[in-house]
Every structure is written in structure tokens, then in C-alpha cells.
Design a protein around this motif. Structure first.
Motif, PDB file in Angstrom:
ATOM      1  N   THR A  45       3.364  -4.849  -6.052  1.00 26.76           N
ATOM      2  CA  THR A  45       3.373  -5.880  -5.020  1.00 26.76           C
ATOM      3  C   THR A  45       2.022  -5.826  -4.333  1.00 26.76           C
ATOM      4  OG1 THR A  45       4.311  -4.305  -3.449  1.00 26.76           O
ATOM      5  CG2 THR A  45       5.861  -5.779  -4.583  1.00 26.76           C
ATOM      6  N   CYS A  46       1.607  -6.931  -3.756  1.00 26.03           N
ATOM      7  CA  CYS A  46       0.309  -6.958  -3.078  1.00 26.03           C
ATOM      8  C   CYS A  46       0.423  -6.193  -1.761  1.00 26.03           C
ATOM      9  CB  CYS A  46      -0.120  -8.394  -2.825  1.00 26.03           C
ATOM     10  SG  CYS A  46      -1.763  -8.488  -2.080  1.00 26.03           S
ATOM     11  N   LEU A  47      -0.444  -5.200  -1.577  1.00 26.99           N
ATOM     12  CA  LEU A  47      -0.420  -4.378  -0.365  1.00 26.99           C
ATOM     13  C   LEU A  47      -1.639  -4.647   0.495  1.00 26.99           C
ATOM     14  CD1 LEU A  47       0.735  -1.033  -2.033  1.00 26.99           C
ATOM     15  CD2 LEU A  47       2.146  -2.631  -0.728  1.00 26.99           C
ATOM     16  N   ARG A  53      -1.097 -11.857   1.796  1.00 28.63           N
ATOM     17  CA  ARG A  53      -0.715 -11.153   0.575  1.00 28.63           C
ATOM     18  C   ARG A  53      -0.385 -12.130  -0.551  1.00 28.63           C
ATOM     19  NH1 ARG A  53       2.808  -6.021   2.960  1.00 28.63           N
ATOM     20  NH2 ARG A  53       1.018  -5.075   3.983  1.00 28.63           N
ATOM     21  N   CYS A  54      -0.728 -11.734  -1.770  1.00 25.11           N
ATOM     22  CA  CYS A  54      -0.468 -12.556  -2.943  1.00 25.11           C
ATOM     23  C   CYS A  54       1.043 -12.644  -3.170  1.00 25.11           C
ATOM     24  CB  CYS A  54      -1.111 -11.942  -4.184  1.00 25.11           C
ATOM     25  SG  CYS A  54      -2.829 -11.451  -3.942  1.00 25.11           S
ATOM     26  N   ALA A  55       1.484 -13.784  -3.650  1.00 21.10           N
ATOM     27  CA  ALA A  55       2.911 -13.959  -3.934  1.00 21.10           C
ATOM     28  C   ALA A  55       3.332 -13.014  -5.052  1.00 21.10           C
ATOM     29  CB  ALA A  55       3.189 -15.406  -4.312  1.00 21.10           C
ATOM     30  N   PRO A  58      -0.836  -9.134 -10.351  1.00 16.46           N
ATOM     31  CA  PRO A  58      -2.144  -9.159  -9.700  1.00 16.46           C
ATOM     32  C   PRO A  58      -2.550 -10.565  -9.260  1.00 16.46           C
ATOM     33  CG  PRO A  58      -2.404  -9.104 -12.090  1.00 16.46           C
ATOM     34  CD  PRO A  58      -0.928  -9.056 -11.826  1.00 16.46           C
ATOM     35  N   GLY A  59      -2.886 -10.716  -7.995  1.00 17.13           N
ATOM     36  CA  GLY A  59      -3.292 -12.023  -7.486  1.00 17.13           C
ATOM     37  C   GLY A  59      -4.750 -12.305  -7.786  1.00 17.13           C
ATOM     38  N   PRO A  60      -5.108 -13.578  -7.936  1.00 18.84           N
ATOM     39  CA  PRO A  60      -6.508 -13.923  -8.198  1.00 18.84           C
ATOM     40  C   PRO A  60      -7.388 -13.601  -6.989  1.00 18.84           C
ATOM     41  CG  PRO A  60      -5.185 -15.906  -7.856  1.00 18.84           C
ATOM     42  CD  PRO A  60      -4.228 -14.753  -7.890  1.00 18.84           C
ATOM     43  N   GLY A  61      -8.546 -13.034  -7.236  1.00 19.71           N
ATOM     44  CA  GLY A  61      -9.479 -12.718  -6.160  1.00 19.71           C
ATOM     45  C   GLY A  61      -9.042 -11.550  -5.296  1.00 19.71           C
ATOM     46  N   CYS A  62      -8.012 -10.831  -5.711  1.00 23.19           N
ATOM     47  CA  CYS A  62      -7.496  -9.687  -4.945  1.00 23.19           C
ATOM     48  C   CYS A  62      -7.702  -8.419  -5.783  1.00 23.19           C
ATOM     49  CB  CYS A  62      -6.020  -9.906  -4.650  1.00 23.19           C
ATOM     50  SG  CYS A  62      -5.345  -8.748  -3.427  1.00 23.19           S
ATOM     51  N   LEU A  63      -7.274  -7.299  -5.248  1.00 24.15           N
ATOM     52  CA  LEU A  63      -7.385  -6.049  -6.010  1.00 24.15           C
ATOM     53  C   LEU A  63      -6.021  -5.450  -6.306  1.00 24.15           C
ATOM     54  CD1 LEU A  63     -10.416  -4.347  -4.227  1.00 24.15           C
ATOM     55  CD2 LEU A  63     -10.385  -5.474  -6.453  1.00 24.15           C
ATOM     56  N   CYS A  64      -4.965  -6.254  -6.053  1.00 31.63           N
ATOM     57  CA  CYS A  64      -3.623  -5.697  -6.231  1.00 31.63           C
ATOM     58  C   CYS A  64      -3.234  -5.594  -7.710  1.00 31.63           C
ATOM     59  CB  CYS A  64      -2.610  -6.519  -5.453  1.00 31.63           C
ATOM     60  SG  CYS A  64      -2.570  -8.263  -5.891  1.00 31.63           S
ATOM     61  N   GLY A  65      -2.149  -4.875  -7.956  1.00 33.58           N
ATOM     62  CA  GLY A  65      -1.724  -4.587  -9.321  1.00 33.58           C
ATOM     63  C   GLY A  65      -2.080  -3.153  -9.667  1.00 33.58           C
TER      64      GLY A  65
HETATM   65 ZN   LIG Z   1      -3.091  -9.242  -3.798  1.00 29.03          ZN
END
Ligand SMILES: [Zn+2]
Length: 203
Positions: A45-47, A53-55, A58-65
Motif C-alpha cells: 500500500t502507498c505509505l 497516497r496512491c490508490a 506502485p503508483g506513478p511518480g511515487c516510490l511505493c511498492g
Molecule cells: Zn505511492
């Protein structure tokens, strides 16, 4: 991880990557975020606390995943500049679901699971440079006991990189031959050109 491309399909073949964890009292934790890994499937989940936070991760332009790197040296160079304890642990994960590919660096995956853990602490080797007869650097003592408990908890093999290569485990897991060779090389070297500049020279 700057630019990336995302492929999104639950049916895609899992990707295999190298990564580092922090060895904690009762398991393995991610470095960058407060997350304790679970046995079996982990779902990201995006933290990100600093933006919306991304829905889904991994969200685009984020570092989550869950991140994994294509080469063991990319992990080792990071571990070299991060103080211990908590002890760093090197291992292999499979990532699947939605996967954001980051060029030659690695990937961020929606879902991930451990595949193998290693006893090696190659990042400690430069500090021991010059010690005659020094053995290859591995987790020992209480850290090794805790690491063995973690491997049992996650249900994955724990062994030295050289042994994993020798018995064919790395090939069986799907690690490409150049990565196997690089990991074995890292596990047997004491110095690495380029380390002082924050990178490892290719070989
Ligand atoms: Zn994210």
C-alpha cells in the motif's frame, strides 16, 4: 528511482530481484518505510506521508511498492553506507501483480514474497580490509540465530551466496548467470573499485 514504465497484469511472470532488509527482533523490516514483512504474499500500500497516497501501489511518480534490484551489487553499495545495527540482510524476492520497471536499476511491485535469504555481509568486507586470513564476512552469533529464526518464519532457505550458487539454488530460482557470477564475486572480494564514489565498478 527516477523514470519508470509500468506493466500491469496479474498474469505476468513474476520478476526476481535482490533486496535488503533490517533484521529485527521477530522478522524482517523494510528499510525506507515502517513495514514488517509477512510470510507468503505481501501486498503493498502507498505509505507516502508527504503527498496524496496512491490508490494502488506502485503508483506513478511515487516510490511505493516492494522494490527489488536487478543486481546484488546495487544492494551492497547501499548497505556499505548505512550503519549497522540493525543488521542488514540480503535476499531475493519475487514480485508480481502490477510492477513498475525502473530501467537497469530494478522494479517496484504490488505483491512480493521472499524466496531466499543469505548469511553474507559483503558490505562489511572493506572495513576488514587487510586483516590477514580473515574469513568471508557472514552474520554470526545472536544475529545469525535471529536470522535463522526469520528464515524459518518466512519458510525460505538461508545459506551463503557461494553455497547457493554451488548447489544450483540460484539458477533454480531463476537468477540469471551474470547475476550469479556477480554475487559470488562480491562474496569473495575484499575491495571494490568505485566504492568510495558510491558505486561499484562493473566486472
Ligand atoms: Zn505511492
Amino acid at each position: 528511482m527516477p523514470t519508470h514504465t509500468t506493466r500491469s497484469s496479474p498474469a505476468t511472470e513474476p520478476v526476481l530481484g535482490w533486496r535488503l532488509w533490517s533484521l529485527c527482533e521477530d522478522g524482517l523490516e523494510s528499510w525506507a518505510v515502517d513495514y514488517r514483512w509477512r510470510p507468503g504474499e505481501n501486498v503493498a500500500t502507498c505509505l507516502d506521508a508527504g503527498r496524496r497516497r496512491c490508490a494502488t501501489a506502485p503508483g506513478p511518480g511515487c516510490l511505493c511498492g516492494f522494490w527489488g534490484l536487478w543486481r546484488p551489487s546495487l544492494c551492497v553499495v547501499r548497505a556499505c553506507v548505512a550503519p549497522e545495527p540493525p543488521w542488514h540482510v540480503l535476499g531475493l524476492i519475487a514480485g508480481w501483480g502490477s510492477v513498475a520497471l525502473h530501467g537497469r536499476e530494478g522494479f517496484r511491485a504490488e505483491r512480493a514474497g521472499l524466496r531466499c535469504l543469505f548469511t553474507d555481509r559483503m558490505w562489511a568486507a572493506p572495513a576488514l580490509r587487510g586483516r590477514a586470513g580473515a574469513a568471508p564476512v557472514h552474520h554470526v552469533g545472536p544475529a545469525l540465530v535471529r536470522l535463522r529464526a526469520a528464515a524459518a518464519q518466512y519458510g525460505v532457505p538461508l545459506l551463503a551466496v557461494r553455497d547457493a550458487a554451488r548447489v544450483g539454488l540460484l539458477a533454480e530460482l531463476g537468477v540469471p548467470e551474470p547475476q550469479v557470477a556477480e554475487a559470488v564475486e562480491l562474496a569473495s572480494r575484499w575491495t571494490w573499485p568505485g566504492l568510495d564514489e558510491g558505486r561499484l565498478a562493473p566486472w
